[in-house]
Design an enzyme around this catalytic site. Structure first.
Site, PDB file in Angstrom:
ATOM      1  N   CYS A   1      43.090  40.018  43.598  1.00  0.00           N
ATOM      2  CA  CYS A   1      43.362  38.705  43.029  1.00  0.00           C
ATOM      3  C   CYS A   1      44.543  38.048  43.751  1.00  0.00           C
ATOM      4  CB  CYS A   1      43.709  38.835  41.550  1.00  0.00           C
ATOM      5  SG  CYS A   1      42.345  39.445  40.542  1.00  0.00           S
TER       6      CYS A   1
ATOM      7  N   GLU B   1      47.148  36.722  42.504  1.00  0.00           N
ATOM      8  CA  GLU B   1      48.445  37.156  41.947  1.00  0.00           C
ATOM      9  C   GLU B   1      48.922  38.423  42.662  1.00  0.00           C
ATOM     10  OE1 GLU B   1      45.690  36.329  40.164  1.00  0.00           O
ATOM     11  OE2 GLU B   1      46.221  35.922  38.077  1.00  0.00           O
TER      12      GLU B   1
ATOM     13  N   CYS C   1      43.493  37.972  34.987  1.00  0.00           N
ATOM     14  CA  CYS C   1      42.486  38.931  34.515  1.00  0.00           C
ATOM     15  C   CYS C   1      43.194  40.147  33.911  1.00  0.00           C
ATOM     16  CB  CYS C   1      41.579  39.343  35.666  1.00  0.00           C
ATOM     17  SG  CYS C   1      42.349  40.468  36.858  1.00  0.00           S
TER      18      CYS C   1
ATOM     19  N   CYS D   1      45.283  42.191  36.385  1.00  0.00           N
ATOM     20  CA  CYS D   1      46.520  41.493  36.750  1.00  0.00           C
ATOM     21  C   CYS D   1      47.523  41.529  35.606  1.00  0.00           C
ATOM     22  CB  CYS D   1      46.250  40.051  37.160  1.00  0.00           C
ATOM     23  SG  CYS D   1      45.598  39.943  38.829  1.00  0.00           S
TER      24      CYS D   1
HETATM   25 ZN   LIG Z   1      43.448  39.334  38.518  1.00  0.00          ZN
END
Ligand SMILES: [Zn+2]
Length: 133
Positions: A56, A58, A91, A94
Site C-alpha cells: 500500500c 502508506e 486497510c 496498514c
Molecule cells: Zn493498506
C-alpha cells in the site's frame, strides 16, 4: 476527531500530487498516493506498488521516511487517484502497521464528506502489540 491544520492540508496536497503524477489508469498498478509527516516536520511520499503481494502507498511512504532515518511519525494520509479520487481509509494491514510505527500518530480520513483527523489508536482499538525491547 480534529479538523485539519494548514500543515495537514499540505500533507494531503502532497499525497494528491504524488498520485496525480504516477496514476496508472492502464494497469492500475499505482492508484494510491500517501504522505507521512514526522514530528520534526519532514514529509515523505509514496505510491502503492501492485503485484501478487503488493504494498500500500502508506507502507511505501513510511518505508521511504524510515529509509531516510526518520522514526517519529505524526500524521499520515492516503489519497486514491482516478475517477473515484479522494482520501482513503487505511486497510486492516496498514492499520496494524500504523499502530506499530506511529501508535501516537494521527490519520486523515474523509468522514461524511469532510476531512478529519483521527488517532491511530481510535482507528485500531485493542491492537495487537508487536513486541519491542
Ligand atoms: Zn493498506
Amino acid at each position: 476527531m480534529e479538523t485539519l491544520t494548514k500543515q495537514d492540508e499540505e500533507l494531503l496536497a502532497l499525497a494528491k500530487a504524488v498520485i496525480y503524477k504516477n496514476y496508472d489508469g492502464v494497469h492500475y498498478n499505482h492508484t494510491v498516493g500517501a504522505a507521512v509527516r514526522c514530528r520534526n516536520g519532514n514529509m515523505y511520499i509514496g505510491v502503492n506498488v501492485y503485484s501478487l503481494h503488493g504494498a500500500c502507498a502508506e507502507m511505501i511512504a513510511l518505508g521511504n521516511a524510515i529509509t531516510a532515518g526518520e522514526r517519529d511519525f505524526e500524521c499520515i494520509v492516503a489519497y486514491r487517484g482516478g475517477e473515484d479520487e479522494g482520501v482513503l481509509s487505511p486497510c486492516g494491514n496498514c492499520r496494524q502497521l500504523l499502530s506499530t510505527y506511529m501508535p501516537k500518530g494521527e490519520v486523515i480520513l474523509e468522514i461524511n464528506g469532510e476531512h478529519k483527523k483521527i488517532s491511530v489508536s481510535e482507528l485500531l482499538p485493542y491492537a495487537y502489540e508487536v513486541e519491542s525491547e
